[in-house]
Scaffold this active site. Structure first.
Site, mmCIF file in Angstrom:
data_model
loop_
_atom_site.group_PDB
_atom_site.id
_atom_site.type_symbol
_atom_site.label_atom_id
_atom_site.label_comp_id
_atom_site.label_asym_id
_atom_site.label_seq_id
_atom_site.Cartn_x
_atom_site.Cartn_y
_atom_site.Cartn_z
ATOM 1 N N ASP A 1 -3.533 37.024 -14.878
ATOM 2 C CA ASP A 1 -4.389 36.239 -14.002
ATOM 3 C C ASP A 1 -5.860 36.370 -14.384
ATOM 4 O O ASP A 1 -6.406 37.475 -14.447
ATOM 5 C CB ASP A 1 -4.193 36.684 -12.552
ATOM 6 C CG ASP A 1 -4.974 35.825 -11.573
ATOM 7 O OD1 ASP A 1 -4.901 34.590 -11.683
ATOM 8 O OD2 ASP A 1 -5.653 36.395 -10.707
ATOM 9 N N LYS B 1 2.009 39.534 -5.811
ATOM 10 C CA LYS B 1 0.578 39.396 -6.014
ATOM 11 C C LYS B 1 -0.147 40.596 -5.423
ATOM 12 O O LYS B 1 0.479 41.538 -4.917
ATOM 13 C CB LYS B 1 0.094 38.077 -5.406
ATOM 14 C CG LYS B 1 0.898 36.862 -5.905
ATOM 15 C CD LYS B 1 0.314 35.556 -5.482
ATOM 16 C CE LYS B 1 -0.791 35.134 -6.402
ATOM 17 N NZ LYS B 1 -1.233 33.750 -6.174
ATOM 18 N N ARG C 1 0.822 -1.212 0.000
ATOM 19 C CA ARG C 1 0.000 0.000 0.000
ATOM 20 C C ARG C 1 0.853 1.257 0.000
ATOM 21 O O ARG C 1 0.559 2.222 -0.718
ATOM 22 C CB ARG C 1 -0.955 -0.016 1.206
ATOM 23 C CG ARG C 1 -1.859 1.201 1.337
ATOM 24 C CD ARG C 1 -2.466 1.663 0.025
ATOM 25 N NE ARG C 1 -3.078 0.593 -0.754
ATOM 26 C CZ ARG C 1 -3.266 0.650 -2.057
ATOM 27 N NH1 ARG C 1 -2.881 1.715 -2.747
ATOM 28 N NH2 ARG C 1 -3.826 -0.349 -2.689
ATOM 29 N N LYS D 1 0.878 24.909 -5.137
ATOM 30 C CA LYS D 1 -0.305 24.247 -4.590
ATOM 31 C C LYS D 1 -0.049 22.741 -4.560
ATOM 32 O O LYS D 1 -0.545 21.975 -5.388
ATOM 33 C CB LYS D 1 -1.538 24.590 -5.415
ATOM 34 C CG LYS D 1 -1.892 26.081 -5.363
ATOM 35 C CD LYS D 1 -3.064 26.411 -6.266
ATOM 36 C CE LYS D 1 -3.387 27.900 -6.217
ATOM 37 N NZ LYS D 1 -4.474 28.286 -7.136
#
Length: 280
Positions: free
Chosen positions: A214, A164, A97, A132
């Site tokens: 943007d 930004k 797993r 992100k």
């Protein structure tokens, strides 16, 4: 990612799964039972995380034999044999797993990236990632983007300056923000985010290294392209999908940033099947 950091991450993942204390394996499989296993692709995609999975099995038991037929950045189709394993059956199942979690997640990112790269074929526009990412997995996820044919944006807050809206508000103006960044670290690249053509014009006059458009439509991006000299790299982001990515690329921009390739990519479906063999 350094070898030490990767090993630490693998150790944490195996400990999280209590892989060395697998009660089901202990109850159902003799301690000396040997087995063989295969990892198979169940859908088409691009691989990443094979090297991580290999190290997972090595960490679990150095005696596990591994033959990898496919590798990171390889394309696979449903049914393709990726890897053959043999060794202690308990160890194989207890590591399964953790190994597949890494492979499926990272291959999902590589596959999502690959679809964008294919959509932009021959446009000269690159697909890049963002920050992100999953905490603790950024380096692996950015490698998965490379494995899918994309390119990396900045790794962290110290490897580039991205101005930004909040930075502009704090600095007083876009020009002031760009100037402040240039003064702080002249050798570090500077990117500024623009939401209007007026902001693009102001940014061009301040001369950053990169201008980020943007949430603009392809039509507005095309207009912005005419305002920005080739000496400034032009990037677009925001609401760009597989369906409209090519329209953006054909405006002549240099690259498209897509956060979804890391934060929303579905895992690639892989499976591991085992068969028992003789005991030691």
């Amino acid at each position: 990612m350094t070898d030490l950091l990767l090993q630490s991450l693998i150790d944490i993942a195996l400990a999280e799964d209590m892989a060395f204390h697998d009660l089901t394996a202990k109850a159902t499989i003799a301690q000396d039972q040997l087995g063989r296993a295969t990892i198979i692709a169940k859908e088409n995609g691009a691989l990443s995380g094979c090297t991580v999975a290999k190290q997972v099995f090595e960490t679990m038991d150095e005696g596990i034999s591994q033959t990898w037929h496919k590798h990171d950045a390889d394309k696979v189709q449903a049914g393709d044999l990726i890897c053959e394993l043999s060794g202690n059956m308990r160890m194989l199942l207890s590591a399964e797993r953790t190994a597949l979690n890494f492979m499926q997640h990272l291959s999902g990112i590589a596959s999502a990236t690959s679809l964008f790269v294919i959509a932009l074929d021959e446009t000269g526009c690159d697909i890049v990632d963002t920050r992100k990412t999953t905490p603790g997995l950024r380096v692996l996820e950015k490698q998965a983007v490379l494995d899918g044919g994309g390119k990396n944006h900045r790794l962290d807050l110290a490897s580039g300056m991205l101005i930004k809206e909040n930075h502009i508000l704090a600095a007083g103006s876009m020009t002031d923000a760009i100037t402040a960044c240039q003064m702080l670290s002249p050798d570090t690249w500077i990117e500024v985010e623009c939401e209007t053509l007026d902001e693009v014009i102001e940014a061009v006059h301040a001369c950053p290294d990169i201008i980020l458009l943007d949430n603009m439509s392809p039509e507005i991006v095309s207009q912005a392209r005419k305002l920005v000299p080739s000496s400034i790299l032009l990037e677009a982001s925001g609401n760009i999908t597989l369906d409209n990515a090519r329209a953006y690329a054909e405006t002549g921009i240099n690259r498209i940033a897509v956060g979804a390739i890391t934060h929303s990519a579905p895992s690639l479906d892989l499976s591991m099947r085992v068969a028992s063999s003789d005991k030691d």
